[in-house]
Design a protein around this motif. Structure first.
Motif, mmCIF file in Angstrom:
data_model
loop_
_atom_site.group_PDB
_atom_site.id
_atom_site.type_symbol
_atom_site.label_atom_id
_atom_site.label_comp_id
_atom_site.label_asym_id
_atom_site.label_seq_id
_atom_site.Cartn_x
_atom_site.Cartn_y
_atom_site.Cartn_z
ATOM 1 N N LEU A 134 0.826 -1.196 0.000
ATOM 2 C CA LEU A 134 0.000 0.000 0.000
ATOM 3 C C LEU A 134 0.865 1.253 0.000
ATOM 4 O O LEU A 134 1.925 1.293 0.628
ATOM 5 N N PRO A 135 0.438 2.306 -0.709
ATOM 6 C CA PRO A 135 1.213 3.554 -0.727
ATOM 7 C C PRO A 135 1.087 4.292 0.591
ATOM 8 O O PRO A 135 0.076 4.188 1.280
ATOM 9 N N TRP A 136 2.118 5.067 0.922
ATOM 10 C CA TRP A 136 2.091 5.790 2.187
ATOM 11 C C TRP A 136 1.573 7.216 2.041
ATOM 12 O O TRP A 136 1.443 7.939 3.015
ATOM 13 N N ARG A 137 1.222 7.614 0.804
ATOM 14 C CA ARG A 137 0.618 8.924 0.606
ATOM 15 C C ARG A 137 -0.247 8.873 -0.653
ATOM 16 O O ARG A 137 -0.097 7.964 -1.482
ATOM 17 N N PRO A 138 -1.159 9.831 -0.862
ATOM 18 C CA PRO A 138 -1.990 9.834 -2.066
ATOM 19 C C PRO A 138 -1.144 9.981 -3.332
ATOM 20 O O PRO A 138 -0.036 10.522 -3.308
ATOM 21 N N PHE A 139 -1.694 9.499 -4.432
ATOM 22 C CA PHE A 139 -0.984 9.591 -5.710
ATOM 23 C C PHE A 139 -0.882 11.040 -6.172
ATOM 24 O O PHE A 139 -1.830 11.818 -6.067
ATOM 25 N N ARG A 140 0.273 11.396 -6.689
ATOM 26 C CA ARG A 140 0.489 12.745 -7.212
ATOM 27 C C ARG A 140 1.310 12.659 -8.484
ATOM 28 O O ARG A 140 2.427 12.142 -8.463
ATOM 29 N N PRO A 141 0.784 13.143 -9.629
ATOM 30 C CA PRO A 141 1.578 13.140 -10.859
ATOM 31 C C PRO A 141 2.844 13.979 -10.689
ATOM 32 O O PRO A 141 2.917 14.874 -9.842
ATOM 33 N N ASP A 142 3.847 13.683 -11.497
ATOM 34 C CA ASP A 142 5.109 14.407 -11.460
ATOM 35 C C ASP A 142 4.891 15.813 -12.025
ATOM 36 O O ASP A 142 4.651 15.993 -13.215
ATOM 37 N N TRP A 143 4.977 16.806 -11.152
ATOM 38 C CA TRP A 143 4.658 18.177 -11.573
ATOM 39 C C TRP A 143 5.612 18.659 -12.661
ATOM 40 O O TRP A 143 5.215 19.370 -13.593
ATOM 41 N N GLU A 144 6.886 18.301 -12.578
ATOM 42 C CA GLU A 144 7.857 18.789 -13.559
ATOM 43 C C GLU A 144 7.612 18.171 -14.934
ATOM 44 O O GLU A 144 7.721 18.859 -15.955
ATOM 45 N N MET A 145 7.261 16.874 -14.969
ATOM 46 C CA MET A 145 6.926 16.255 -16.245
ATOM 47 C C MET A 145 5.648 16.872 -16.812
ATOM 48 O O MET A 145 5.510 17.037 -18.031
ATOM 49 N N PHE A 146 4.721 17.239 -15.937
ATOM 50 C CA PHE A 146 3.474 17.867 -16.370
ATOM 51 C C PHE A 146 3.750 19.202 -17.053
ATOM 52 O O PHE A 146 3.295 19.450 -18.178
ATOM 53 N N VAL A 147 4.500 20.081 -16.392
ATOM 54 C CA VAL A 147 4.708 21.406 -16.973
ATOM 55 C C VAL A 147 5.629 21.347 -18.194
ATOM 56 O O VAL A 147 5.452 22.107 -19.153
ATOM 57 N N SER A 148 6.603 20.445 -18.194
ATOM 58 C CA SER A 148 7.484 20.353 -19.359
ATOM 59 C C SER A 148 6.725 19.827 -20.576
ATOM 60 O O SER A 148 7.009 20.230 -21.714
ATOM 61 N N THR A 149 5.740 18.951 -20.352
ATOM 62 C CA THR A 149 4.911 18.483 -21.463
ATOM 63 C C THR A 149 3.997 19.590 -21.964
ATOM 64 O O THR A 149 3.873 19.814 -23.174
#
Length: 353
Positions: free
Chosen positions: A309-324
């Motif tokens: 189980l993950p220890w925190r909620p899922f979060r997309p990679d912000w840097e990959m998001f803005v660079s895309t």
């Protein structure tokens, strides 16, 4: 999958790699993740080409200006733009032969080499700088061959078989989203971030419905935060091999890991997602079985091994998001540019939570 090649030094002809065959560039190639050593970017026996310029020299956005940047295919402000050569060739570090390190270019951030000073591997035969080895923390380990210093030469070697779409599910069942000791997979955070940017670009700024289940866990929270509130007027669904064919609004489809081909569909808008993540979303069942209330010994009523189980909620990679987003022409629309600025400025404030 095409012929096998070796890459040789353009200066002296020395062979610099084992036989390799081309695959699609992994979506997470430019990712920076965590502060530990990451594995190799590419499988042994393969290579991938990065079409974007890379490496020094670099110029600041303020120096370049919006018009020149747009001509280069960058449509929103970034810190710097590379004016290095396009077309660098990535190979697994273990597939490199006949090179030596250039000591004065072996700088890095923490645990290894990060290529900040340009090519750090030279041809052992003639001494020409030919490649950059990357093995520092936060970076995927890879050797980038300089396209100006190497060339491919065909060799007699068994070519890798291209896996068809129907067999892809069996041979590439998908990458699990959670790794030991409970962190989200960097492959997932990168792939979802890239797809999220493209989903927003085709949404037109309108709220979209997201299917329940694993897809919702990966995408819905960020979409709810970034798009305006209200009833959905667009719909996003999974489409691909093994799923019922249907014409829909926005289709999230797999991108073949070998060929880079995007699953064909008649949807009005198509957004590709890395196949190893798409396969897991489409076919993996995360439901946990509940034991019967009675009739089962206590020693059997357990998960072995227990679910990771993950220890925190899922979060997309912000840097990959803005660079895309910066590479998509749609980011010039005011509503999407506002999202770009919001996420970029809130780097340390968890913009997807």
């Amino acid at each position: 999958m095409g012929r096998m090649v070796v890459f040789v030094c353009v200066g002296c002809g020395a062979v610099l790699t084992t036989p390799v065959s081309q695959v699609a560039l992994p979506v997470h190639a430019a990712q920076k993740f965590g502060h530990e050593l990451l594995p190799a970017l590419l499988e042994s026996g393969t290579y991938a080409v990065d079409p974007e310029p890379s490496g020094p020299p670099r110029r600041r956005w303020e120096e370049v200006g919006a018009d020149e940047a747009a001509a280069r295919g960058v449509y929103a402000p970034v810190y710097t733009l590379s004016y290095g050569p396009p077309g660098r060739v990535g190979v697994a570090p273990g597939d490199v032969r006949g090179t030596v390190l250039i000591p004065e270019r072996c700088d890095g951030y923490c645990l290894g080499l990060d290529g900040r000073d340009g090519p750090n591997l030279a041809c052992e035969g003639c001494g020409q700088a030919v490649a950059t080895r990357i093995d520092d923390c936060t970076l995927w380990q890879v050797v980038w061959l300089d396209p100006r210093a190497v060339r491919p030469v065909g060799v007699e070697a068994p070519a890798r078989r291209v896996v068809g779409w129907e067999a892809l599910r069996e041979e590439h069942p998908g990458t699990p989203p959670v790794e030991q000791p409970g962190r989200w997979s960097p492959v997932w955070t990168a792939a979802v971030a890239v797809a999220l940017a493209r989903l927003l670009a085709v949404s037109g700024g309108k709220r979209m419905a997201v299917p329940d289940g694993p897809v919702a866990e990966a995408f819905r929270k960020a979409i709810d935060i970034l798009l305006p509130p209200g009833a959905p007027t667009r719909e996003m669904v999974l489409a691909g091999p093994g799923l019922p064919a249907a014409i829909t609004d926005i289709a999230l489809v797999p991108q073949h890991p070998q060929t880079g081909e995007v699953w064909p569909t008649d949807a009005r808008a198509v957004v590709p997602l890395a196949a190893d993540v798409w396969m897991y979303l489409a076919f993996h069942d995360d439901r946990r079985l509940v034991p019967a209330a009675s009739g089962m010994p206590d020693g059997v009523r357990r998960d072995d091994p227990p679910p990771l189980l993950p220890w925190r909620p899922f979060r997309p990679d912000w840097e990959m998001f803005v660079s895309t987003l910066a590479l998509l022409p749609e980011v010039r629309q005011p509503w999407l540019r506002a999202i770009y600025d919001q996420v970029r400025e809130r780097r340390y404030q968890h913009p997807f939570w």
